[in-house]
Motif scaffolding. Structure first.
Motif, PDB file in Angstrom:
ATOM      1  N   GLU A  93       0.804  -1.225   0.000  1.00 52.23           N
ATOM      2  CA  GLU A  93       0.000   0.000   0.000  1.00 52.23           C
ATOM      3  C   GLU A  93       0.840   1.281   0.000  1.00 52.23           C
ATOM      4  OE1 GLU A  93      -1.926   0.636   4.119  1.00 52.23           O
ATOM      5  OE2 GLU A  93      -1.328  -1.481   4.131  1.00 52.23           O
ATOM      6  N   TRP A  94       2.104   1.189   0.450  1.00 54.07           N
ATOM      7  CA  TRP A  94       2.972   2.370   0.454  1.00 54.07           C
ATOM      8  C   TRP A  94       3.952   2.381  -0.718  1.00 54.07           C
ATOM      9  CZ3 TRP A  94       4.795   1.535   6.201  1.00 54.07           C
ATOM     10  CH2 TRP A  94       3.698   1.730   7.064  1.00 54.07           C
ATOM     11  N   ALA A  95       3.979   1.312  -1.481  1.00 51.37           N
ATOM     12  CA  ALA A  95       5.065   1.115  -2.449  1.00 51.37           C
ATOM     13  C   ALA A  95       5.116   2.220  -3.503  1.00 51.37           C
ATOM     14  CB  ALA A  95       4.924  -0.248  -3.121  1.00 51.37           C
ATOM     15  N   GLU A  96       3.984   2.609  -4.051  1.00 51.57           N
ATOM     16  CA  GLU A  96       3.994   3.631  -5.103  1.00 51.57           C
ATOM     17  C   GLU A  96       4.495   4.965  -4.557  1.00 51.57           C
ATOM     18  OE1 GLU A  96       1.069   5.663  -8.478  1.00 51.57           O
ATOM     19  OE2 GLU A  96       0.250   4.216  -7.038  1.00 51.57           O
ATOM     20  N   ALA A  97       4.036   5.326  -3.360  1.00 50.66           N
ATOM     21  CA  ALA A  97       4.484   6.580  -2.751  1.00 50.66           C
ATOM     22  C   ALA A  97       5.990   6.560  -2.508  1.00 50.66           C
ATOM     23  CB  ALA A  97       3.736   6.840  -1.448  1.00 50.66           C
ATOM     24  N   PHE A 157       6.655   7.832   8.624  1.00 49.56           N
ATOM     25  CA  PHE A 157       5.440   7.678   7.842  1.00 49.56           C
ATOM     26  C   PHE A 157       5.784   7.575   6.360  1.00 49.56           C
ATOM     27  CE2 PHE A 157       4.730  10.074  11.659  1.00 49.56           C
ATOM     28  CZ  PHE A 157       3.574   9.509  12.206  1.00 49.56           C
ATOM     29  N   PRO A 158       4.940   6.920   5.571  1.00 47.32           N
ATOM     30  CA  PRO A 158       5.205   6.868   4.134  1.00 47.32           C
ATOM     31  C   PRO A 158       5.246   8.267   3.547  1.00 47.32           C
ATOM     32  CG  PRO A 158       2.990   6.066   4.642  1.00 47.32           C
ATOM     33  CD  PRO A 158       3.710   6.203   5.943  1.00 47.32           C
ATOM     34  N   PRO A 159       6.044   8.485   2.489  1.00 49.70           N
ATOM     35  CA  PRO A 159       6.201   9.826   1.918  1.00 49.70           C
ATOM     36  C   PRO A 159       4.875  10.415   1.464  1.00 49.70           C
ATOM     37  CG  PRO A 159       7.850   8.324   1.052  1.00 49.70           C
ATOM     38  CD  PRO A 159       6.869   7.482   1.799  1.00 49.70           C
ATOM     39  N   ILE A 188      14.886  12.824  -1.964  1.00 47.54           N
ATOM     40  CA  ILE A 188      14.550  12.079  -0.748  1.00 47.54           C
ATOM     41  C   ILE A 188      14.513  13.005   0.463  1.00 47.54           C
ATOM     42  CG2 ILE A 188      15.284   9.842  -1.593  1.00 47.54           C
ATOM     43  CD1 ILE A 188      17.900  10.243   0.075  1.00 47.54           C
ATOM     44  N   ARG A 189      13.666  14.008   0.374  1.00 50.51           N
ATOM     45  CA  ARG A 189      13.567  14.965   1.467  1.00 50.51           C
ATOM     46  C   ARG A 189      12.878  14.315   2.671  1.00 50.51           C
ATOM     47  NH1 ARG A 189      10.805  21.055   1.555  1.00 50.51           N
ATOM     48  NH2 ARG A 189      11.818  21.699   3.488  1.00 50.51           N
TER      49      ARG A 189
END
Length: 215
Positions: free
Chosen positions: A40-44, A86-88, A53-54
């Motif tokens: 669920e976080w992979a695309e983000a 948290f995911p980006p 990669i801030r």
């Protein structure tokens, strides 16, 4: 990538512990199954890694921390520090529970002298001794350095690091060693200059033994 460090008034974490925990937290999120493949976080995560990669570190305590823990993410514990990553997400799309948290106020200290690193196999993230950074800024930079090292490792080296629980140390380099470290070919974080320091400043060198052995 949002990171939130828990800073309670009565028991704030030690600075070095917070830096090390933040660096480990970045690696824990990157290797979480939700950040892999079709997770669920992979695309983000992929979109973020393809750009800049801030990382932004904010602080929370009490009810603020409890609310942050309800959002999708991962909490990583240090010796006394707690960091939730948290995911980006775009800066203008932060959940309200995170957007209202303060960036300032992350000035932490080490109450005791930090021990020298004597274990040759321990990855060390070396901070530039000539740059003054708040703990929050340094946490983000340590996270960058850990990620740059991760990208350069082989699958077997990554697996070994993950199996260790992403053991690492964060230390300030001696001034006489900094030029050698930053010019050694090891991964170097160069800051974009959004906050605190000048653009292009070299902030951290990622000294992972597997990378050092290839120099």
């Amino acid at each position: 990538m949002p990171l939130v460090v828990r800073i309670e008034k009565a028991e704030p974490p030690a600075r070095t512990d917070a830096l090390e925990t933040a660096a480990r937290a970045v690696l824990v999120l990157l290797t979480d199954e939700r950040a892999q493949g079709e997770g669920e976080w992979a695309e983000a995560v992929r979109d973020w890694q393809d750009a800049r990669i801030r990382k932004v570190v904010r602080r929370a305590r009490g009810a603020e921390w409890r609310k942050a823990e309800t959002l999708p993410g991962v909490t990583v514990d240090g010796d006394g520090a707690q960091v939730r990553v948290f995911p980006p997400v775009p800066l203008d799309g932060w959940p309200k529970e995170l957007a209202k948290l303060q960036v300032s106020g992350t000035d932490l200290d080490d109450p005791e002298p930090v021990a020298a690193v004597t274990e040759p196999a321990l990855p060390v993230l070396w901070l530039n001794p000539d740059l003054a950074m708040s703990a929050g800024k340094a946490m983000a930079q340590a996270g960058h350095a850990a990620q740059l090292a991760w990208w350069e490792l082989t699958e077997a080296e990554r697996a070994a690091w993950q199996d260790s629980g992403f053991r690492l140390a964060v230390r300030t380099a001696a001034r006489e060693r900094w030029a050698e470290l930053s010019g050694s070919g090891l991964p170097v974080v160069r800051d974009a200059g959004f906050t605190e320091i000048a653009p292009g400043s070299a902030t951290v060198v990622a000294d992972h033994p597997a990378l050092r052995s290839r120099l």
